[in-house]
Write an enzyme that holds these catalytic residues in place. Structure first.
Site, PDB file in Angstrom:
ATOM      1  N   CYS A   1    -121.043  77.474  88.111  1.00  0.00           N
ATOM      2  CA  CYS A   1    -121.367  77.646  86.385  1.00  0.00           C
ATOM      3  C   CYS A   1    -120.318  78.644  85.874  1.00  0.00           C
ATOM      4  O   CYS A   1    -119.697  78.176  84.606  1.00  0.00           O
ATOM      5  CB  CYS A   1    -122.834  77.644  85.868  1.00  0.00           C
ATOM      6  SG  CYS A   1    -123.358  78.910  86.898  1.00  0.00           S
TER       7      CYS A   1
ATOM      8  N   HIS B   1    -127.680  80.912  85.311  1.00  0.00           N
ATOM      9  CA  HIS B   1    -127.193  79.993  84.894  1.00  0.00           C
ATOM     10  C   HIS B   1    -126.242  79.797  83.601  1.00  0.00           C
ATOM     11  O   HIS B   1    -126.779  79.971  82.339  1.00  0.00           O
ATOM     12  CB  HIS B   1    -127.599  78.427  84.885  1.00  0.00           C
ATOM     13  CG  HIS B   1    -127.319  77.275  84.852  1.00  0.00           C
ATOM     14  ND1 HIS B   1    -126.041  76.634  86.573  1.00  0.00           N
ATOM     15  CD2 HIS B   1    -126.463  75.588  84.476  1.00  0.00           C
ATOM     16  CE1 HIS B   1    -125.644  75.855  85.827  1.00  0.00           C
ATOM     17  NE2 HIS B   1    -126.118  74.959  84.445  1.00  0.00           N
TER      18      HIS B   1
ATOM     19  N   HIS C   1    -121.506  71.658  81.358  1.00  0.00           N
ATOM     20  CA  HIS C   1    -121.735  72.592  82.790  1.00  0.00           C
ATOM     21  C   HIS C   1    -121.735  72.401  84.106  1.00  0.00           C
ATOM     22  O   HIS C   1    -121.549  71.170  84.163  1.00  0.00           O
ATOM     23  CB  HIS C   1    -122.751  73.791  82.105  1.00  0.00           C
ATOM     24  CG  HIS C   1    -123.381  72.374  82.939  1.00  0.00           C
ATOM     25  ND1 HIS C   1    -124.802  72.766  83.687  1.00  0.00           N
ATOM     26  CD2 HIS C   1    -124.478  70.870  82.923  1.00  0.00           C
ATOM     27  CE1 HIS C   1    -125.987  71.262  84.099  1.00  0.00           C
ATOM     28  NE2 HIS C   1    -125.368  70.987  83.568  1.00  0.00           N
TER      29      HIS C   1
END
Length: 342
Positions: free
Chosen positions: A258, A306, A318
């Site tokens: 990420c 994240h 993402h």
């Protein structure tokens, strides 16, 4: 010679006992198999998701250790370069002191009054004494410089050793975290392998349905939103990665985790971001959800778990987790935490 007799067949009562035992064993096996049913498809999906989620948290810790190790190694390399330069300066001073020391040995070994007595020309002696005095002063100066440089060298060497030891420990942390992540991924794969082909197809269908429900898609697309300047460049780069796989610890070009995706996207726009989710969070300027603009970095769960890039209209792009590809998803597909602007 002994007699060999064929063993007697079991009697009727014994046969009855054996039959009863076999039946009991059969019933016990059946009861055990009924008591320990295989987990449902939904249960497997939940467990696999949790393992992937945990491995992603470990990935950020791995990235942190990796960044720390790289920084410490650079610092150690710089210290070692200074050690080499300082040693060269010391060698040069020692080389310069050689002729001075030799001259003093030749001319300075006798008491000055004796040299005056032996000198045929007092004026010559006085000139030599003045020269010797200057030579002695020069040697004292060189000695002081040598001592100072040697102290500096010792300090630099100690610094280099300290940095190298810290880098070694960071490397150990990386190795431990890598094993932990791989263990969770192996456990997830073991769960998936326990399913039949039909169950795996059912699981895949369930995941596809979950993606549809959350508005997620990894289909190739082109950014055509309102962003401009560097933010637009970053988003265009991120869109070009759609469909590429998530891979923990990766920063591209064929796969990303990420923070690897967010960092690479903004790097394409000429903006250098730190490596990890937490570092990117601390490096950016925090913005309220109501003030979100395309290109802002979104953080889910907390400030170190994240992240992704906001693209507008309540959506973000993402790199999700192991087993999935870079995708576009709704902002609320995960618990929203915060946003920053690089």
């Amino acid at each position: 010679m002994g007699t060999h007799r064929r063993p007697k067949p079991p009697s009727s009562p014994r046969l009855a006992v054996l039959a009863a035992s076999a039946g009991a064993f059969s019933l016990l096996s059946t009861a055990q198999s009924q008591a320990e049913p295989k987990p449902s498809i939904e249960k497997v999906r939940e467990e696999v998701e949790e393992l992937y989620h945990d491995s992603e948290a470990g990935t950020e810790e791995y990235n942190t250790a990796q960044g720390k190790k790289a920084a410490l190694q650079k610092a150690a390399n710089r210290a070692q370069e200074r050690v080499a330069a300082q040693q060269a300066e010391i060698n040069e001073i020692r080389s310069e002191m050689g002729p001075v020391a030799a001259s003093q040995y030749r001319d300075g070994g006798l008491d000055p009054s004796v040299r005056l007595f032996l000198s045929a020309e007092p004026d010559d002696y006085l000139e030599q004494a003045e020269l010797l005095d200057r030579t002695s002063s020069r040697q004292i100066s060189l000695l002081k410089s040598l001592q100072h440089k040697q102290r500096e060298l010792a300090q630099t060497r100690a610094e280099a050793v300290k940095k190298l030891e810290a880098a070694r420990k960071a490397q150990e942390q990386m190795g431990e975290k890598k094993q932990e992540i791989q263990s969770k991924l192996r456990e997830a794969q073991k769960l998936l392998n326990s399913l039949t082909a039909e169950q795996r197809a059912e699981l895949k269908a369930a995941e596809a349905e979950a993606d549809r429900a959350s508005g997620s898609s990894d289909s190739v697309a082109t950014y055509n939103g309102p962003a401009s300047g560097r933010a637009r460049t970053a988003l265009e780069f991120a869109y070009a990665q759609l469909g590429k796989p998530y891979e923990w610890g990766s920063t591209g070009p064929n796969s990303y985790d990420c923070s690897g995706l967010t960092g690479a996207s903004w790097r394409a726009a000429g903006v250098s971001l730190p490596r990890t989710v937490n570092q990117q969070y601390n490096a950016g300027r925090q913005v309220a959800r109501s003030d979100l603009q395309p290109g802002d970095i979104i953080y889910w769960y907390n400030n170190s778990q994240h992240n992704g890039l906001y693209i507008g209209d309540g959506k973000a792009i993402h790199a999700p987790r192991t087993g999935k590809n870079i995708e576009i998803t709704n902002l609320d597909s995960m618990p929203y935490f915060a946003a920053t602007r690089p």
